[in-house]
Design a protein around this motif. Structure first.
Motif, PDB file in Angstrom:
ATOM      1  N   ALA A 194     -30.989 -49.420 102.101  1.00 28.33           N
ATOM      2  CA  ALA A 194     -29.664 -49.995 102.348  1.00 28.33           C
ATOM      3  C   ALA A 194     -29.191 -50.820 101.151  1.00 28.33           C
ATOM      4  CB  ALA A 194     -29.696 -50.859 103.604  1.00 28.33           C
ATOM      5  N   LEU A 195     -30.122 -51.549 100.509  1.00 26.02           N
ATOM      6  CA  LEU A 195     -29.759 -52.362  99.341  1.00 26.02           C
ATOM      7  C   LEU A 195     -29.423 -51.493  98.123  1.00 26.02           C
ATOM      8  CD1 LEU A 195     -32.435 -55.182  99.705  1.00 26.02           C
ATOM      9  CD2 LEU A 195     -29.955 -55.494  99.837  1.00 26.02           C
ATOM     10  N   VAL A 196     -30.235 -50.464  97.900  1.00 25.01           N
ATOM     11  CA  VAL A 196     -29.987 -49.569  96.753  1.00 25.01           C
ATOM     12  C   VAL A 196     -28.657 -48.839  96.934  1.00 25.01           C
ATOM     13  CG1 VAL A 196     -30.828 -47.559  95.473  1.00 25.01           C
ATOM     14  CG2 VAL A 196     -32.445 -49.294  96.249  1.00 25.01           C
ATOM     15  N   ASP A 197     -28.335 -48.477  98.173  1.00 20.09           N
ATOM     16  CA  ASP A 197     -27.053 -47.814  98.434  1.00 20.09           C
ATOM     17  C   ASP A 197     -25.872 -48.685  98.009  1.00 20.09           C
ATOM     18  OD1 ASP A 197     -28.209 -45.533  99.368  1.00 20.09           O
ATOM     19  OD2 ASP A 197     -27.920 -45.998 101.498  1.00 20.09           O
ATOM     20  N   GLN A 198     -26.041 -50.001  98.095  1.00 29.05           N
ATOM     21  CA  GLN A 198     -24.972 -50.905  97.691  1.00 29.05           C
ATOM     22  C   GLN A 198     -24.947 -51.145  96.181  1.00 29.05           C
ATOM     23  OE1 GLN A 198     -24.336 -54.446 100.400  1.00 29.05           O
ATOM     24  NE2 GLN A 198     -26.299 -53.729 101.231  1.00 29.05           N
ATOM     25  N   LEU A 199     -26.151 -51.254  95.604  1.00 28.69           N
ATOM     26  CA  LEU A 199     -26.244 -51.628  94.194  1.00 28.69           C
ATOM     27  C   LEU A 199     -26.192 -50.440  93.239  1.00 28.69           C
ATOM     28  CD1 LEU A 199     -29.035 -54.313  94.663  1.00 28.69           C
ATOM     29  CD2 LEU A 199     -26.650 -54.780  94.041  1.00 28.69           C
ATOM     30  N   ALA A 227     -34.788 -53.212  86.740  1.00 31.89           N
ATOM     31  CA  ALA A 227     -33.321 -53.127  86.727  1.00 31.89           C
ATOM     32  C   ALA A 227     -32.837 -52.750  88.121  1.00 31.89           C
ATOM     33  CB  ALA A 227     -32.868 -52.093  85.703  1.00 31.89           C
ATOM     34  N   PRO A 228     -32.612 -53.732  89.007  1.00 33.18           N
ATOM     35  CA  PRO A 228     -32.320 -53.457  90.414  1.00 33.18           C
ATOM     36  C   PRO A 228     -30.864 -53.135  90.748  1.00 33.18           C
ATOM     37  CG  PRO A 228     -32.497 -55.803  90.067  1.00 33.18           C
ATOM     38  CD  PRO A 228     -32.799 -55.172  88.748  1.00 33.18           C
ATOM     39  N   SER A 229     -30.081 -52.725  89.773  1.00 38.84           N
ATOM     40  CA  SER A 229     -28.687 -52.360  90.059  1.00 38.84           C
ATOM     41  C   SER A 229     -28.174 -51.425  88.966  1.00 38.84           C
ATOM     42  CB  SER A 229     -27.803 -53.608  90.128  1.00 38.84           C
ATOM     43  OG  SER A 229     -27.697 -54.212  88.851  1.00 38.84           O
TER      44      SER A 229
END
Length: 260
Positions: A80-85, A107-109
């Motif tokens: 869910a977080l990767v889908d946003q970032l 590099a988380p985004s």
């Protein structure tokens, strides 16, 4: 029981309970007496080693299940977080490979990936996979440039935290499985081999099945076996009406049912 019957037990002869007395009686007390006498005179031929083994590995197997459930929950949150970032990354790749997870740690985004040089991205991917990755740093860099992901330093920090937690849990599960395999008695090797020869069943699943089940010989029919697991169908009867709802009862051993 008279002295002649006792001698018969001592010699290992089979004694018919119904014919051992003039009275045609069968009670729990009489059954218990004969079972106890049989165990007393044949204790050298009886073994409970396997039961002790099952008792020792069951807590390890159940802890693995608990950790696996936590891992599944973490993966949903990470996705869910990767889908946003950086949605394009999760759309085109399996983000739970070692290579991608370690890239997201650095590099988380999409913004952070965009700021990395292509050579650095490839180095991170190669180090995580020990040079076995087929992922292209160039392709990932292009995805980052076109990405519509949002910018949020808070979400980036949360994503990194969850990834670190995930990697730790996966390592713990590996250690637990290794410990279980060390505990397994050689007597179970044949059973594990037979179960894991079935398509879709691995060694870990086979061990989990045997650890929760114990011995299949304690079930006199497949119906009792299904009832023990809770995979038997729920049936409702009222008067002359008999209905089967087509749903399993979900009673019995939930760990064994989950393994199946």
């Amino acid at each position: 029981m008279d002295r002649y019957q006792s001698k018969a037990f001592e010699k290992g002869k089979r004694v018919n309970i119904q014919s051992s007395t003039l009275r045609k009686s069968k009670t729990d007390t009489i059954d218990a007496k004969y079972i106890a006498l049989f165990g007393f005179y044949h204790c050298n031929n009886l073994s409970l080693a396997t039961s002790e083994l099952f008792r020792s590995i069951k807590p390890l197997l159940r802890e693995r299940v608990a950790l696996s459930q936590e891992v599944a929950k973490l993966k949903r949150e990470i996705k869910a977080l990767v889908d946003q970032l950086f949605y394009e990354l999760s759309k085109n790749y399996n983000i739970f490979t070692k290579s991608i997870l370690h890239l997201l740690l650095q590099a988380p985004s999409r913004k952070r990936v965009r700021n990395l040089k292509e050579q650095m991205i490839q180095r991170i991917l190669d180090q995580a996979s020990e040079g076995k990755t087929k992922l292209s740093a160039k392709t990932i860099k292009e995805l980052a440039k076109k990405s519509i992901g949002i910018s949020s330093s808070s979400l980036e920090a949360i994503l990194q935290s969850k990834i670190r937690h995930l990697l730790t849990l996966q390592e713990e599960i590996t250690l637990l499985v290794k410990r279980v395999e060390e505990e397994i008695d050689q007597d179970l090797d044949d059973d594990i081999t037979i179960l894991s020869s079935i398509s879709g069943i691995g060694k870990t699943a086979a061990i989990s099945f045997l650890g929760e089940l114990g011995s299949i010989n304690k079930f006199c029919s497949y119906k009792k076996f299904c009832a023990f697991i809770g995979t038997d169908l729920a049936i409702y009867q009222s008067g002359s009406s008999l209905h089967s709802f087509g749903k399993i009862t979900k009673r019995g051993n939930r760990y064994l049912r989950r393994t199946l």
